[in-house]
Scaffold this active site. Structure first.
Site, PDB file in Angstrom:
ATOM      1  N   CYS A 111       0.831  -1.201   0.000  1.00  0.00           N
ATOM      2  CA  CYS A 111       0.000   0.000   0.000  1.00  0.00           C
ATOM      3  C   CYS A 111       0.870   1.257   0.000  1.00  0.00           C
ATOM      4  O   CYS A 111       0.587   2.225  -0.726  1.00  0.00           O
ATOM      5  CB  CYS A 111      -0.922  -0.003   1.219  1.00  0.00           C
ATOM      6  SG  CYS A 111      -2.025   1.412   1.334  1.00  0.00           S
ATOM      7  N   PHE A 137      -0.450  10.033  -7.960  1.00  0.00           N
ATOM      8  CA  PHE A 137      -0.318   8.596  -7.753  1.00  0.00           C
ATOM      9  C   PHE A 137      -0.873   7.806  -8.929  1.00  0.00           C
ATOM     10  O   PHE A 137      -0.740   6.606  -8.946  1.00  0.00           O
ATOM     11  CB  PHE A 137      -1.016   8.171  -6.448  1.00  0.00           C
ATOM     12  CG  PHE A 137      -0.550   8.963  -5.259  1.00  0.00           C
ATOM     13  CD1 PHE A 137       0.797   9.180  -5.032  1.00  0.00           C
ATOM     14  CD2 PHE A 137      -1.463   9.528  -4.390  1.00  0.00           C
ATOM     15  CE1 PHE A 137       1.231   9.904  -3.951  1.00  0.00           C
ATOM     16  CE2 PHE A 137      -1.044  10.258  -3.295  1.00  0.00           C
ATOM     17  CZ  PHE A 137       0.313  10.446  -3.079  1.00  0.00           C
ATOM     18  N   TRP A 172       2.453   1.553  -3.404  1.00  0.00           N
ATOM     19  CA  TRP A 172       1.437   1.902  -4.402  1.00  0.00           C
ATOM     20  C   TRP A 172       1.262   3.407  -4.474  1.00  0.00           C
ATOM     21  O   TRP A 172       1.066   3.973  -5.543  1.00  0.00           O
ATOM     22  CB  TRP A 172       0.112   1.226  -4.056  1.00  0.00           C
ATOM     23  CG  TRP A 172      -0.996   1.549  -5.020  1.00  0.00           C
ATOM     24  CD1 TRP A 172      -1.294   0.896  -6.182  1.00  0.00           C
ATOM     25  CD2 TRP A 172      -1.967   2.601  -4.907  1.00  0.00           C
ATOM     26  NE1 TRP A 172      -2.374   1.477  -6.800  1.00  0.00           N
ATOM     27  CE2 TRP A 172      -2.809   2.524  -6.038  1.00  0.00           C
ATOM     28  CE3 TRP A 172      -2.201   3.611  -3.958  1.00  0.00           C
ATOM     29  CZ2 TRP A 172      -3.864   3.409  -6.241  1.00  0.00           C
ATOM     30  CZ3 TRP A 172      -3.253   4.484  -4.163  1.00  0.00           C
ATOM     31  CH2 TRP A 172      -4.064   4.379  -5.290  1.00  0.00           C
ATOM     32  N   HIS A 173       1.359   4.066  -3.312  1.00  0.00           N
ATOM     33  CA  HIS A 173       1.182   5.513  -3.289  1.00  0.00           C
ATOM     34  C   HIS A 173       2.369   6.251  -3.890  1.00  0.00           C
ATOM     35  O   HIS A 173       2.178   7.336  -4.468  1.00  0.00           O
ATOM     36  CB  HIS A 173       0.952   5.986  -1.851  1.00  0.00           C
ATOM     37  CG  HIS A 173      -0.450   5.774  -1.370  1.00  0.00           C
ATOM     38  ND1 HIS A 173      -0.876   4.584  -0.819  1.00  0.00           N
ATOM     39  CD2 HIS A 173      -1.534   6.587  -1.385  1.00  0.00           C
ATOM     40  CE1 HIS A 173      -2.156   4.689  -0.496  1.00  0.00           C
ATOM     41  NE2 HIS A 173      -2.586   5.885  -0.825  1.00  0.00           N
ATOM     42  N   GLY A 174       3.546   5.731  -3.768  1.00  0.00           N
ATOM     43  CA  GLY A 174       4.685   6.454  -4.319  1.00  0.00           C
ATOM     44  C   GLY A 174       5.979   5.686  -4.188  1.00  0.00           C
ATOM     45  O   GLY A 174       6.141   4.854  -3.283  1.00  0.00           O
TER      46      GLY A 174
END
Length: 478
Positions: free
Chosen positions: A323, A478, A326-328
């Protein structure tokens, strides 16, 4: 193209709605598909070819997985699935993480005295994390047999590229919208009447609240370092916590409202997350479509909580590492993900993931959870680990002093009034979220709120947009 921009508000949205209304209802999907590709091309330019190639690959994979020829050939079906999943993951890895990976390799070779290695620099295609997850859920659902493949290219493009949710969600799984793609005989006037107030609410949250708080957070984080004092650090962290909530939930309200205006019922993405009584509860309320995606496509396939406590904790940590990344592509996002994963594990160990039994316990748990979430946002917002540690040291080691001149200028009376208003909204009891209430609620109070956002808050926000005070949504990156 941002929803909160003059181009969208006064040209793109009205023209698309008028075209949708002017043509017979059976052309709804074609209008939305064409408008969505134009919307994406306007912001992404040549990266539209990447989106189209992903659509073509996954559309073909879905047809193959659902074909009669492969129905009795499980190994071949599995091969198609793995190929499609591999293609999607590789595309995301190259475009989003190649730069970060090569930077770490360069730092390692430099530290070992082996010279420098090349660094890949690729512009991140907007929305790639979102449409990749749409594609992954689609091919997995078709493989599992939980939904048939979509055979209409126009409907498939509408699902993947639908402009209300294309670049920042909510993440719509195919089975949630499959039947709606064929349901074009809807009450268009009723959908508009229900969807526009929801869109107006999101616009007001974004432009009036989030964009007012952004300069305060930006000014404080710009001072992060040995000289930042405790009041400045806490003001910056709190301002960003409020900014990201009203920015992202505002976008989600606008997306749900836009979708409804075109006859699509998109899933809810927020349910008053700062009212959570635990971090576990926070993730049931924050970016809910992402939480559900990781639960159904990663956590449960890993075993979920079925293999005993150690494996459950392992699975939770894996989920939140993914997670975070996934954001950065940065160490700050990895630490943010690990931080939340560790908190969920700790809550399970201590039994704090269960609802409190008394009002006072609920109040204390809400305050403690909000504090933990605000601390986590420091890693999320910081541009480096050095900046994050500088903010956290100032927050938890008393450093007296007045606000820096630049921060004090940013935190003017108008912005601090908005800050107080936002904080008051967050402190309200954990009742029904305002977005769904505005959309479907009844009664005099709801009608008054609906009229207020439609005829007062949204026009004022539009005036601010016209004055040039809008900024991109945070989750566009994102």
């Amino acid at each position: 193209m941002s929803f909160a921009s003059p181009l969208f508000l006064w040209f793109f949205m009205p023209v698309t709605l008028l075209t949708f209304w002017a043509l017979p209802s059976r052309h709804r999907n074609a209008v939305v598909a064409a408008a969505s590709l134009l919307f994406y091309t306007w912001g992404a330019g040549p990266h539209t070819l990447l989106l189209l190639s992903a659509i073509a690959v996954n559309y073909g994979a879905g047809l193959a997985l659902d074909s009669a020829r492969l129905r009795d050939r499980p190994r071949a079906r599995r091969g198609v699935l793995l190929s499609a999943v591999g293609w999607n993951v590789a595309m995301l890895a190259v475009w989003k993480y190649a730069g970060f990976a090569t930077e770490q390799l360069d730092a390692l070779t430099g530290a070992l005295g082996l010279g420098h290695s090349p660094i890949v620099a690729l512009a991140l295609p907007i929305g790639i994390s979102f449409f990749t997850f749409h594609h992954l859920s689609y091919v997995v659902d078709v493989y599992r047999g939980s939904t048939p493949a979509q055979r209409s290219p126009v409907r498939f493009i509408t699902y993947i590229a639908m402009f209300p949710q294309l670049v920042a969600g909510p993440i719509v799984r195919y089975h949630e919208i499959a039947e709606q793609l064929g349901d074009t005989r809807r009450d268009r006037l009723g959908d508009l009447a229900a969807g526009f107030p929801r869109f107006a609410l999101g616009l007001a949250k974004k432009v009036i609240i989030a964009d007012s708080l952004a300069p305060v957070a930006d000014a404080a984080f710009a001072q992060a370092g040995p000289s930042i004092n405790t009041p400045t650090a806490w003001l910056g962290a709190s301002a960003f916590a409020l900014q990201i909530y009203f920015d992202f939930s505002g976008y989600s309200d606008m997306a749900v409202g836009l979708g409804l205006m075109f006859g699509f019922r998109l899933p809810e993405n927020f349910d008053r997350p700062y009212s959570a009584y635990s971090v576990t509860d926070f993730w049931r309320r924050w970016h809910m479509s992402l939480s559900r995606w990781f639960r159904d496509y990663v956590y449960i396939p890993l075993g979920g909580n079925r293999g005993g406590a150690p494996k459950t904790y392992r699975n939770l940590l894996i989920i939140f590492v993914l997670c975070g990344f996934w954001h950065g592509a940065d160490w700050t996002f990895l630490v943010w993900g690990l931080y939340h994963g560790a908190l969920l594990v700790a809550e399970r160990l201590l039994g704090w993931d269960r609802p409190p039994r008394t009002v006072w316990t609920l109040a204390l748990r809400r305050a403690a959870t909000l504090l933990l979430v605000v601390v986590g946002w420091v890693f999320f917002r910081a541009t480096s680990m050095t900046e994050a540690w500088g903010m956290l040291r100032a927050m938890f080691t008393w450093r007296p002093g007045e606000l820096d001149e630049f921060v004090a200028w940013a935190a003017n009376h108008q912005r601090m009034a908005v800050f107080a208003l936002a904080l008051a909204v967050v402190a309200l009891p954990a009742s029904r979220a305002l977005g769904p209430l505005i959309q479907t609620g009844r009664g005099p109070a709801v009608r008054l709120a609906r009229a207020a956002v439609t005829w007062a808050a949204a026009p004022y926000a539009a005036m601010l947009v016209a004055a040039g005070t809008f900024s991109p949504f945070l989750y566009y990156q994102f």
